[in-house]
Design a protein around this motif. Structure first.
Motif, PDB file in Angstrom:
ATOM      1  N   CYS A 104     -18.069  32.378 -34.671  1.00 43.96           N
ATOM      2  CA  CYS A 104     -19.342  31.937 -34.111  1.00 43.96           C
ATOM      3  C   CYS A 104     -20.464  32.571 -34.935  1.00 43.96           C
ATOM      4  O   CYS A 104     -20.219  33.054 -36.041  1.00 43.96           O
ATOM      5  CB  CYS A 104     -19.446  32.359 -32.643  1.00 43.96           C
ATOM      6  SG  CYS A 104     -19.311  34.148 -32.398  1.00 43.96           S
ATOM      7  N   ARG A 105     -21.687  32.561 -34.390  1.00 47.12           N
ATOM      8  CA  ARG A 105     -22.818  33.178 -35.087  1.00 47.12           C
ATOM      9  C   ARG A 105     -22.735  34.698 -34.953  1.00 47.12           C
ATOM     10  O   ARG A 105     -23.494  35.333 -34.225  1.00 47.12           O
ATOM     11  CB  ARG A 105     -24.134  32.647 -34.520  1.00 47.12           C
ATOM     12  CG  ARG A 105     -24.545  31.319 -35.152  1.00 47.12           C
ATOM     13  CD  ARG A 105     -25.781  30.720 -34.506  1.00 47.12           C
ATOM     14  NE  ARG A 105     -26.839  31.677 -34.293  1.00 47.12           N
ATOM     15  CZ  ARG A 105     -28.090  31.532 -34.758  1.00 47.12           C
ATOM     16  NH1 ARG A 105     -28.394  30.515 -35.514  1.00 47.12           N
ATOM     17  NH2 ARG A 105     -29.003  32.414 -34.467  1.00 47.12           N
ATOM     18  N   HIS A 106     -21.809  35.244 -35.663  1.00 50.91           N
ATOM     19  CA  HIS A 106     -21.532  36.672 -35.683  1.00 50.91           C
ATOM     20  C   HIS A 106     -21.434  37.054 -37.150  1.00 50.91           C
ATOM     21  O   HIS A 106     -21.141  36.216 -38.016  1.00 50.91           O
ATOM     22  CB  HIS A 106     -20.216  36.936 -34.944  1.00 50.91           C
ATOM     23  CG  HIS A 106     -19.818  38.372 -34.856  1.00 50.91           C
ATOM     24  ND1 HIS A 106     -19.174  39.026 -35.888  1.00 50.91           N
ATOM     25  CD2 HIS A 106     -19.954  39.281 -33.861  1.00 50.91           C
ATOM     26  CE1 HIS A 106     -18.935  40.277 -35.524  1.00 50.91           C
ATOM     27  NE2 HIS A 106     -19.400  40.463 -34.302  1.00 50.91           N
ATOM     28  N   ALA A 107     -21.692  38.337 -37.461  1.00 50.76           N
ATOM     29  CA  ALA A 107     -21.655  38.767 -38.861  1.00 50.76           C
ATOM     30  C   ALA A 107     -20.343  38.382 -39.528  1.00 50.76           C
ATOM     31  O   ALA A 107     -20.322  37.913 -40.675  1.00 50.76           O
ATOM     32  CB  ALA A 107     -21.875  40.275 -38.947  1.00 50.76           C
ATOM     33  N   MET A 108     -19.221  38.555 -38.827  1.00 52.46           N
ATOM     34  CA  MET A 108     -17.941  38.202 -39.405  1.00 52.46           C
ATOM     35  C   MET A 108     -17.863  36.711 -39.675  1.00 52.46           C
ATOM     36  O   MET A 108     -17.368  36.262 -40.717  1.00 52.46           O
ATOM     37  CB  MET A 108     -16.804  38.648 -38.472  1.00 52.46           C
ATOM     38  CG  MET A 108     -15.421  38.652 -39.110  1.00 52.46           C
ATOM     39  SD  MET A 108     -14.695  37.014 -39.351  1.00 52.46           S
ATOM     40  CE  MET A 108     -14.681  36.410 -37.663  1.00 52.46           C
ATOM     41  N   GLN A 127     -16.163  32.815 -27.476  1.00 54.48           N
ATOM     42  CA  GLN A 127     -16.970  32.036 -26.540  1.00 54.48           C
ATOM     43  C   GLN A 127     -17.729  30.968 -27.315  1.00 54.48           C
ATOM     44  O   GLN A 127     -18.302  31.232 -28.365  1.00 54.48           O
ATOM     45  CB  GLN A 127     -17.961  32.953 -25.806  1.00 54.48           C
ATOM     46  CG  GLN A 127     -17.321  33.952 -24.851  1.00 54.48           C
ATOM     47  CD  GLN A 127     -16.750  33.293 -23.618  1.00 54.48           C
ATOM     48  OE1 GLN A 127     -17.291  32.304 -23.118  1.00 54.48           O
ATOM     49  NE2 GLN A 127     -15.648  33.826 -23.115  1.00 54.48           N
ATOM     50  N   GLU A 128     -17.730  29.756 -26.813  1.00 53.56           N
ATOM     51  CA  GLU A 128     -18.425  28.662 -27.479  1.00 53.56           C
ATOM     52  C   GLU A 128     -19.925  28.928 -27.507  1.00 53.56           C
ATOM     53  O   GLU A 128     -20.528  29.223 -26.471  1.00 53.56           O
ATOM     54  CB  GLU A 128     -18.149  27.339 -26.742  1.00 53.56           C
ATOM     55  CG  GLU A 128     -18.869  26.139 -27.321  1.00 53.56           C
ATOM     56  CD  GLU A 128     -18.453  25.852 -28.762  1.00 53.56           C
ATOM     57  OE1 GLU A 128     -19.355  25.850 -29.624  1.00 53.56           O
ATOM     58  OE2 GLU A 128     -17.248  25.654 -29.011  1.00 53.56           O
ATOM     59  N   ASP A 129     -20.538  28.861 -28.705  1.00 58.91           N
ATOM     60  CA  ASP A 129     -21.988  29.081 -28.788  1.00 58.91           C
ATOM     61  C   ASP A 129     -22.735  27.842 -29.280  1.00 58.91           C
ATOM     62  O   ASP A 129     -23.963  27.859 -29.395  1.00 58.91           O
ATOM     63  CB  ASP A 129     -22.314  30.295 -29.681  1.00 58.91           C
ATOM     64  CG  ASP A 129     -21.938  30.076 -31.141  1.00 58.91           C
ATOM     65  OD1 ASP A 129     -21.338  29.031 -31.469  1.00 58.91           O
ATOM     66  OD2 ASP A 129     -22.246  30.965 -31.960  1.00 58.91           O
ATOM     67  N   GLY A 130     -22.004  26.759 -29.575  1.00 55.70           N
ATOM     68  CA  GLY A 130     -22.650  25.517 -29.967  1.00 55.70           C
ATOM     69  C   GLY A 130     -23.348  25.550 -31.310  1.00 55.70           C
ATOM     70  O   GLY A 130     -24.122  24.650 -31.621  1.00 55.70           O
ATOM     71  N   SER A 131     -23.082  26.557 -32.118  1.00 52.87           N
ATOM     72  CA  SER A 131     -23.818  26.718 -33.371  1.00 52.87           C
ATOM     73  C   SER A 131     -23.215  25.868 -34.487  1.00 52.87           C
ATOM     74  O   SER A 131     -22.048  25.491 -34.468  1.00 52.87           O
ATOM     75  CB  SER A 131     -23.804  28.190 -33.804  1.00 52.87           C
ATOM     76  OG  SER A 131     -22.489  28.616 -34.118  1.00 52.87           O
ATOM     77  N   GLU A 132     -24.051  25.603 -35.492  1.00 54.42           N
ATOM     78  CA  GLU A 132     -23.589  24.902 -36.679  1.00 54.42           C
ATOM     79  C   GLU A 132     -22.537  25.735 -37.412  1.00 54.42           C
ATOM     80  O   GLU A 132     -21.572  25.199 -37.965  1.00 54.42           O
ATOM     81  CB  GLU A 132     -24.772  24.604 -37.601  1.00 54.42           C
ATOM     82  CG  GLU A 132     -24.379  24.027 -38.957  1.00 54.42           C
ATOM     83  CD  GLU A 132     -23.602  22.719 -38.867  1.00 54.42           C
ATOM     84  OE1 GLU A 132     -22.805  22.439 -39.788  1.00 54.42           O
ATOM     85  OE2 GLU A 132     -23.771  21.983 -37.868  1.00 54.42           O
ATOM     86  N   LEU A 133     -22.719  27.069 -37.414  1.00 56.51           N
ATOM     87  CA  LEU A 133     -21.739  27.928 -38.077  1.00 56.51           C
ATOM     88  C   LEU A 133     -20.372  27.794 -37.420  1.00 56.51           C
ATOM     89  O   LEU A 133     -19.346  27.702 -38.109  1.00 56.51           O
ATOM     90  CB  LEU A 133     -22.199  29.388 -38.041  1.00 56.51           C
ATOM     91  CG  LEU A 133     -21.235  30.394 -38.675  1.00 56.51           C
ATOM     92  CD1 LEU A 133     -21.045  30.102 -40.163  1.00 56.51           C
ATOM     93  CD2 LEU A 133     -21.719  31.818 -38.466  1.00 56.51           C
ATOM     94  N   ARG A 134     -20.330  27.774 -36.114  1.00 55.19           N
ATOM     95  CA  ARG A 134     -19.036  27.614 -35.434  1.00 55.19           C
ATOM     96  C   ARG A 134     -18.413  26.268 -35.789  1.00 55.19           C
ATOM     97  O   ARG A 134     -17.191  26.188 -36.020  1.00 55.19           O
ATOM     98  CB  ARG A 134     -19.203  27.750 -33.921  1.00 55.19           C
ATOM     99  CG  ARG A 134     -17.897  27.536 -33.150  1.00 55.19           C
ATOM    100  CD  ARG A 134     -17.962  28.084 -31.738  1.00 55.19           C
ATOM    101  NE  ARG A 134     -16.837  27.691 -30.931  1.00 55.19           N
ATOM    102  CZ  ARG A 134     -15.611  28.239 -31.008  1.00 55.19           C
ATOM    103  NH1 ARG A 134     -15.370  29.193 -31.872  1.00 55.19           N
ATOM    104  NH2 ARG A 134     -14.639  27.817 -30.216  1.00 55.19           N
ATOM    105  N   ARG A 135     -19.211  25.225 -35.860  1.00 55.57           N
ATOM    106  CA  ARG A 135     -18.669  23.918 -36.243  1.00 55.57           C
ATOM    107  C   ARG A 135     -18.084  23.966 -37.653  1.00 55.57           C
ATOM    108  O   ARG A 135     -17.029  23.378 -37.914  1.00 55.57           O
ATOM    109  CB  ARG A 135     -19.755  22.850 -36.136  1.00 55.57           C
ATOM    110  CG  ARG A 135     -20.071  22.431 -34.706  1.00 55.57           C
ATOM    111  CD  ARG A 135     -20.963  21.220 -34.647  1.00 55.57           C
ATOM    112  NE  ARG A 135     -22.334  21.532 -35.034  1.00 55.57           N
ATOM    113  CZ  ARG A 135     -23.273  21.982 -34.202  1.00 55.57           C
ATOM    114  NH1 ARG A 135     -22.976  22.185 -32.928  1.00 55.57           N
ATOM    115  NH2 ARG A 135     -24.492  22.230 -34.623  1.00 55.57           N
TER     116      ARG A 135
END
Length: 588
Positions: free
Chosen positions: A242-246, A271-279
């Motif tokens: 997700c939108r995390h440093a890792m 946890q789902e954060d809906g971010s572009e990075l997660r996608r």
């Protein structure tokens, strides 16, 4: 770091009614509640009424009737004000209802015997910490430890609260009944990285933590000699897709894996954060397997069923780690990488992926698992060019002409020694400012107070608000020098600073965490800011601050494609990582 356990609400207090009606606990909730209410109506003067009301509250809460449960707990407390179980349960219900201040007030005013005092103090500390009210949380947990110092989890949180809130010294003035060594061993893995640069001590702290937290599994699941697959199956295990440093660091490596040789699995408890990075991350996986809802054994058995050749743990000893699953040894080869930059002394891990700068040969013996150096820098990066907003010193509240020193690390990495060094630099370079992250109010107040007491006007400390990643990157370009922390260096932030052409002054030590920035600076060829002690660190920062020509030269080293052709060459990095994977993969 995992939060303090909120605990499970007390569910039952015995009273004569259970003796008269055996099996009451096993009744359907509605029937049991009706039985209690009938008993309460028939026994208006019984001294056991408080227990009946408590049990009604517990069952109403279990049935989802939070308002009814809270009313019942209040009835119990009206009859027995020192019923601490009711205070705890009522406070937890108020917290779930979003009434944080009401929960804190209740726990603060609750009457209880000495033996139960620590439960309420720990609940207060937990909730105050979650709200970043670190000074109040620290006070509550200290009071708990003065009642009973033999609480390792509370010691861990208390010390880390002091680190995050810059409440120094980190170990306080000691605790009666707990030696400094015992306290140090209970600081917890994350706090340890900022407390000492000794990998041997970090390892002992990790071993003590795991002995309390991660029991051995009853069996090994994977075959000893590996599998026979056409492609190497690599599984990445993480709670930070997700939108995390890792997540920012790992995404392009996942995208660039050679699919003719590797099949990529992602075991995700994020946890789902809906971010572009997660996608992007999920799109880079050949197989996305959510395991957040699975037990440790279930997660391990799912990994085993997929016949993973190499399992890469991306958490280490950080919040969200699935160490219990790793203990089942679901893959024949298991390595830890990137998420935790210190020893992860879990017997079922075979390797710690690193490089020869962060773990030099003379320190390798202190690490578990065994260090596995990758050629070049250990750190993966995402080379996709960011679209940066236009920022100026004026828009960011910075002085136009001053030398701006910058450090966007989290406050828990700021130690008394490094802050003393920074203040020395500021006193010697009067037309300068120190730009930090707006981490938390307690830390800001304490840093400003310490600055004022040392002869540095507090307004020379400027705090940048939290913002989008693109604006954060653009901000780095406005500073003149990045002052690194010690013994826990910048990692992701150091790479970002170099990418934005910001020279770094760092101090190296013995541990992985204290050598991260040096590895990154070595990779880009900007080693002039690497020092081995704080005296030289201060001297180098002052010399560069006072010499605009030298500062310009340091920036020139980072200009153009210096970052892109080194840390940003993710294709080359992926090839080096894949070479490491091939070298450790087992085949029958």
């Amino acid at each position: 770091m995992a939060p303090l356990d909120a605990g499970t609400p007390t569910s039952f207090i015995g009273l004569p009614l259970e003796m008269l009606m055996p099996g009451l606990e096993a009744m359907p909730a509605a029937s049991a509640i009706a039985a209690y209410r009938a008993w309460l109506a028939a026994n208006p003067t019984s001294p056991q009424r408080f227990a009946a009301w408590f049990n009604v509250g517990a069952m109403l809460g279990g049935a989802g009737d939070r308002a009814g449960a809270m009313a019942a707990y209040r009835q119990a407390l009206a009859l027995k004000p020192d019923l601490h179980q009711a205070s705890v349960n009522l406070g937890l219900a108020l917290e779930t209802d979003g009434r944080i201040d009401d929960a804190l007030a209740l726990w603060g005013a609750a009457l209880q015997p000495d033996a139960a005092r620590i439960a309420l103090l720990n609940q207060r500390g937990r909730l105050l910490e979650a709200g970043k009210r670190y000074a109040e949380a620290e006070h509550a947990l200290r009071a708990s430890l003065l009642t009973d110092p033999q609480q390792p989890d509370v010691v861990q949180h208390w010390v880390h609260l002091r680190q995050k809130g810059c409440i120094w010294p980190e170990l306080g003035d000691g605790l009666p009944g707990l030696s400094e060594r015992e306290m140090s061993l209970q600081t917890g893995p994350l706090g340890a990285l900022a407390l000492t640069d000794s990998p041997a001590m970090q390892r002992r702290i990790g071993e003590a933590w795991m002995a309390r937290k991660v029991p051995a599994a009853p069996q090994r699941l994977s075959p000893t000699h590996g599998y026979t697959h056409d492609r190497i199956r690599v599984g990445y295990l993480s709670s930070d897709f997700c939108r995390h440093a890792m997540g920012f660091l790992i995404v392009e490596l996942l995208e660039r894996h050679d699919r003719t040789q590797f099949e990529v699995f992602g075991y995700c408890s994020t946890q789902e954060d809906g971010s572009e990075l997660r996608r992007r991350i999920l799109g880079a996986l050949d197989h996305h397997i959510p395991i957040g809802h699975l037990s440790e054994e279930e997660a391990a058995r799912r990994i085993r069923a997929d016949e993973i050749d190499i399992l890469i743990d991306l958490n280490g000893l950080t919040a969200g780690a699935r160490l219990g699953a790793l203990r089942w040894k679901p893959a024949p080869v298991q390595a830890t990488y990137l998420g935790y930059v210190g020893p992860v002394p879990l017997p079922e891990l075979d390797w710690m992926i690193c490089d020869d700068v962060v773990v030099p040969p003379d320190q390798a013996e202190y690490y578990l698992p065994r260090p596995l150096p990758i050629k070049g820098c250990y750190q993966a990066n995402d080379a996709r060019p960011p679209i940066l907003p236009v920022v100026t010193r004026e828009s960011e509240g910075l002085p136009q002409q001053a030398v701006v020193f910058c450090c966007f690390n989290n406050f828990y990495k700021i130690t008394p020694r490094i802050f003393t060094a920074w203040l020395s630099i500021l006193r010697t370079v009067p037309d300068s400012a120190l730009w930090l992250t707006e981490d938390n109010a307690t830390g800001i107040a304490n840093l400003r107070d310490l600055a004022g007491k040392s002869g540095v006007t507090p307004d020379r400390l400027i705090f940048a608000s939290r913002c989008e990643p693109e604006r954060y990157l653009a901000r780095l370009g406005l500073a003149d020098l990045f002052l690194d922390t010690f013994p826990y260096n910048a990692g992701t932030v150091a790479s970002d600073a170099l990418r934005m052409g910001l020279p770094i002054i760092t101090c190296t030590g013995r541990s992985f965490a204290s050598r991260m920035a040096s590895s990154l600076m070595t990779a880009v060829g900007a080693t002039g800011g690497i020092t081995s002690n704080l005296h030289d660190y201060v001297g180098k920062a002052i010399a560069l601050a006072k010499d605009p020509v030298a500062r310009a030269a340091a920036r020139c080293e980072l200009a153009g494609d210096a970052w892109t052709r080194s840390l940003g060459d993710t294709a080359a990095f992926a090839a080096r990582m894949e070479a490491v994977y091939r070298s450790i993969c087992l085949r029958p």
